[in-house]
Design a protein around this motif. Sequence first.
Motif, PDB file in Angstrom:
ATOM      1  N   UNK A  52      -8.183  10.658 -14.148  1.00  0.00           N
ATOM      2  CA  UNK A  52      -9.805  10.579 -13.874  1.00  0.00           C
ATOM      3  C   UNK A  52      -9.921   9.200 -12.848  1.00  0.00           C
ATOM      4  N   UNK A  53      -8.412   8.650 -12.572  1.00  0.00           N
ATOM      5  CA  UNK A  53      -8.852   7.629 -11.252  1.00  0.00           C
ATOM      6  C   UNK A  53      -8.114   8.468 -10.680  1.00  0.00           C
ATOM      7  N   UNK A  54      -7.642   7.960  -9.268  1.00  0.00           N
ATOM      8  CA  UNK A  54      -6.976   9.376  -8.034  1.00  0.00           C
ATOM      9  C   UNK A  54      -5.825   8.496  -7.928  1.00  0.00           C
ATOM     10  N   UNK A  55      -4.891   9.110  -7.181  1.00  0.00           N
ATOM     11  CA  UNK A  55      -3.686   9.269  -7.225  1.00  0.00           C
ATOM     12  C   UNK A  55      -3.387   9.435  -5.757  1.00  0.00           C
ATOM     13  N   UNK A  56      -1.886   8.085  -5.844  1.00  0.00           N
ATOM     14  CA  UNK A  56      -1.620   7.627  -4.917  1.00  0.00           C
ATOM     15  C   UNK A  56      -0.119   8.477  -4.031  1.00  0.00           C
ATOM     16  N   UNK A  57      -0.068   8.998  -3.347  1.00  0.00           N
ATOM     17  CA  UNK A  57       1.132   9.565  -3.260  1.00  0.00           C
ATOM     18  C   UNK A  57       2.066   8.633  -2.216  1.00  0.00           C
ATOM     19  N   UNK A  58       2.737   7.736  -2.431  1.00  0.00           N
ATOM     20  CA  UNK A  58       3.048   6.668  -1.690  1.00  0.00           C
ATOM     21  C   UNK A  58       4.085   6.445  -1.813  1.00  0.00           C
ATOM     22  N   UNK A  59       4.749   6.652  -0.726  1.00  0.00           N
ATOM     23  CA  UNK A  59       6.575   6.493  -1.158  1.00  0.00           C
ATOM     24  C   UNK A  59       7.668   5.475  -1.291  1.00  0.00           C
ATOM     25  N   UNK A  60       8.795   4.815  -1.348  1.00  0.00           N
ATOM     26  CA  UNK A  60       9.356   4.267  -2.143  1.00  0.00           C
ATOM     27  C   UNK A  60       9.400   2.744  -1.609  1.00  0.00           C
ATOM     28  N   UNK A  61       9.409   2.903   0.250  1.00  0.00           N
ATOM     29  CA  UNK A  61       8.829   2.038   0.654  1.00  0.00           C
ATOM     30  C   UNK A  61       8.078   1.465   1.031  1.00  0.00           C
ATOM     31  N   UNK A 102      -7.796 -14.543  -8.631  1.00  0.00           N
ATOM     32  CA  UNK A 102      -8.439 -14.229  -9.497  1.00  0.00           C
ATOM     33  C   UNK A 102      -9.219 -13.282  -8.576  1.00  0.00           C
ATOM     34  N   UNK A 103      -9.901 -13.677  -7.811  1.00  0.00           N
ATOM     35  CA  UNK A 103     -11.353 -13.442  -6.813  1.00  0.00           C
ATOM     36  C   UNK A 103     -10.672 -11.933  -6.851  1.00  0.00           C
ATOM     37  N   UNK A 104      -9.611 -12.551  -5.596  1.00  0.00           N
ATOM     38  CA  UNK A 104      -8.734 -11.666  -5.324  1.00  0.00           C
ATOM     39  C   UNK A 104      -8.053 -10.115  -5.365  1.00  0.00           C
ATOM     40  N   UNK A 105      -8.186 -10.809  -7.222  1.00  0.00           N
ATOM     41  CA  UNK A 105      -7.626  -9.668  -8.208  1.00  0.00           C
ATOM     42  C   UNK A 105      -9.089  -8.597  -8.159  1.00  0.00           C
ATOM     43  N   UNK A 106      -9.608  -9.609  -8.667  1.00  0.00           N
ATOM     44  CA  UNK A 106     -11.227  -8.747  -9.552  1.00  0.00           C
ATOM     45  C   UNK A 106     -11.566  -7.249  -8.060  1.00  0.00           C
ATOM     46  N   UNK A 107     -11.389  -8.389  -6.815  1.00  0.00           N
ATOM     47  CA  UNK A 107     -11.940  -6.766  -6.520  1.00  0.00           C
ATOM     48  C   UNK A 107     -10.990  -5.731  -5.920  1.00  0.00           C
ATOM     49  N   UNK A 108      -9.382  -5.954  -5.577  1.00  0.00           N
ATOM     50  CA  UNK A 108      -8.136  -4.919  -5.443  1.00  0.00           C
ATOM     51  C   UNK A 108      -8.762  -3.509  -6.111  1.00  0.00           C
ATOM     52  N   UNK A 109      -9.435  -3.005  -6.571  1.00  0.00           N
ATOM     53  CA  UNK A 109      -9.545  -1.896  -6.918  1.00  0.00           C
ATOM     54  C   UNK A 109     -10.702  -1.210  -6.528  1.00  0.00           C
ATOM     55  N   UNK A 110     -11.404  -1.912  -6.035  1.00  0.00           N
ATOM     56  CA  UNK A 110     -12.476  -1.728  -5.054  1.00  0.00           C
ATOM     57  C   UNK A 110     -12.290  -1.371  -3.348  1.00  0.00           C
ATOM     58  N   UNK A 111     -11.567  -2.424  -3.253  1.00  0.00           N
ATOM     59  CA  UNK A 111     -10.761  -2.500  -1.554  1.00  0.00           C
ATOM     60  C   UNK A 111     -10.122  -0.597  -1.261  1.00  0.00           C
ATOM     61  N   UNK A 112      -8.875  -0.702  -2.584  1.00  0.00           N
ATOM     62  CA  UNK A 112      -7.314   0.351  -2.092  1.00  0.00           C
ATOM     63  C   UNK A 112      -8.477   1.793  -2.103  1.00  0.00           C
ATOM     64  N   UNK A 113      -9.670   1.951  -2.559  1.00  0.00           N
ATOM     65  CA  UNK A 113      -9.521   3.889  -2.075  1.00  0.00           C
ATOM     66  C   UNK A 113     -10.017   3.853  -0.452  1.00  0.00           C
ATOM     67  N   UNK A 114     -10.679   2.540   0.349  1.00  0.00           N
ATOM     68  CA  UNK A 114     -11.171   2.667   1.160  1.00  0.00           C
ATOM     69  C   UNK A 114      -9.802   2.375   2.481  1.00  0.00           C
TER      70      UNK A 114
END
Length: 475
Positions: A52-61, A102-114
């Motif tokens: 139910x959550x996004x999947x990203x096609x990131x390569x090994x590098x 901790x603050x930077x970690x909390x906002x991580x899932x919010x920022x990745x889609x952008x």
Amino acid sequence: MSLGIIEKGPKFGVRHVQTILLFFCFVVNFMERLVVSVAVVAMTNAATTNPNFPEYQWNAKQISYILSSVFWGMIIGMIPGSFLCRRCGAKFTMMISILGSSVMGVITPICIPFGGWKIYCAIRIIQGIFQGLFFPCTYDHLAKWSPIEERTMLGALCHTGLIIGTILSIAVSGFIAKSSLGWPGISYVTDGIGLVLCVFWIILADDSPMTSRFISTEEKNYILLSQQKVERSHKRIPIPWKAICTSRPFLSLVITQATEGWGHSTVLAQLPLYMRGVHKMDITSNAIFSSMPYVAMFVMSFVYLVFASFLMKKKNISLTVLKKSINTMSMWIPTVTLIAVGFLDESNKSLAIVLMIVTVGSNAGVTIGQGMNSIELSPNHASTLISIILGIVSCVSLASPLYAGYIVEDQTDRKQWQIVFLTAALMDFFGNLQYLFFGTTKTQPWDDENYLLRKDDDSESPGECRIKSIKNGKL
């Protein structure tokens, strides 16, 4: 109540509270740093976790950049960490470190889609800057709060927090990723714990026994009198940079910690990817089996500690010989097992797990073998030494995932993993070998608060020294 107990204050004193706080700081620091190794597996293979959550096609590098990016930030944060600790104290600096990370970690899932993996790297770099403040404070705090007789014990207990943090980051993350929280929940849970810890740190932490609001007079005197044996200064003193950077024992410590850091970070960051690629483990099984070596490491840390305490009580062995012996077991056993594990394929899954458990479990002794050595070399400059060491170790830890990402283009190719593990094994072997020749636990001459003044006096003639002393009111 005996005289010895009265002099030490309560059996459970404020120094033990500081040790517990540092233990949980290690737990949170390593959880926030290492959950990414499981998170990227979930984020690039959503079918094995929560679809139910996004999947990203990131390569090994790209994944290797994500894994190493926190170390980029840590390198930047090391120097201001030492400066802030000396200027503002460990309490303030550590609070900034935990809160910012901790603050930077909390906002991580919010920022990745952008911004995808690039913004993930950027956030991890900033998070690493905050985490770079952490270790200089830790060793400075330990140096101020640890009586000489208890330093090895309290230091080792603090460092077990990094093992617990590692276990939780690997084991719990897999279950969170597969739950209704999905991979974003990994950040929310982990960094939420960090925010809670900040509250306890603000209330209970103190910079030193001299400034503590809760410490008894007996416990304060016990700590201060014990530390007088190494003449630790409680004022700011100049840093003898030339002496430090040309000190053979210190350079030996830098090398052994850097080489051990390469081997440890290789296993730490690559183990989930190796288990999925070569041994075809899903995210939950991967998390369980990837965390088992660190459970062994936690148990072995106490085995090493009991072993060290027993030998020191017998007084048949010097502290230097004891530490070198434990460090040798901790680095040369993994040398053999890391080479062996690279030759195992999917049909030898159980043996691969056993070898990984032995590799990581035996490595637990480095917290005794080298963990407190910077304080032993120089109690007065402990935060500076650890900043230099961890700056270099962070560079090595940064390079390790990048190196693995360059070598392992196909995560299912066992031969590519052999190169990665062989490199780590050779690092461990040669790092410990030179430590056997040049390492020591003796406090160095340049720890003396008057060392630079004395060096200046040595460069002057006797007459000049006498005139200078008269002007300074010493004669």
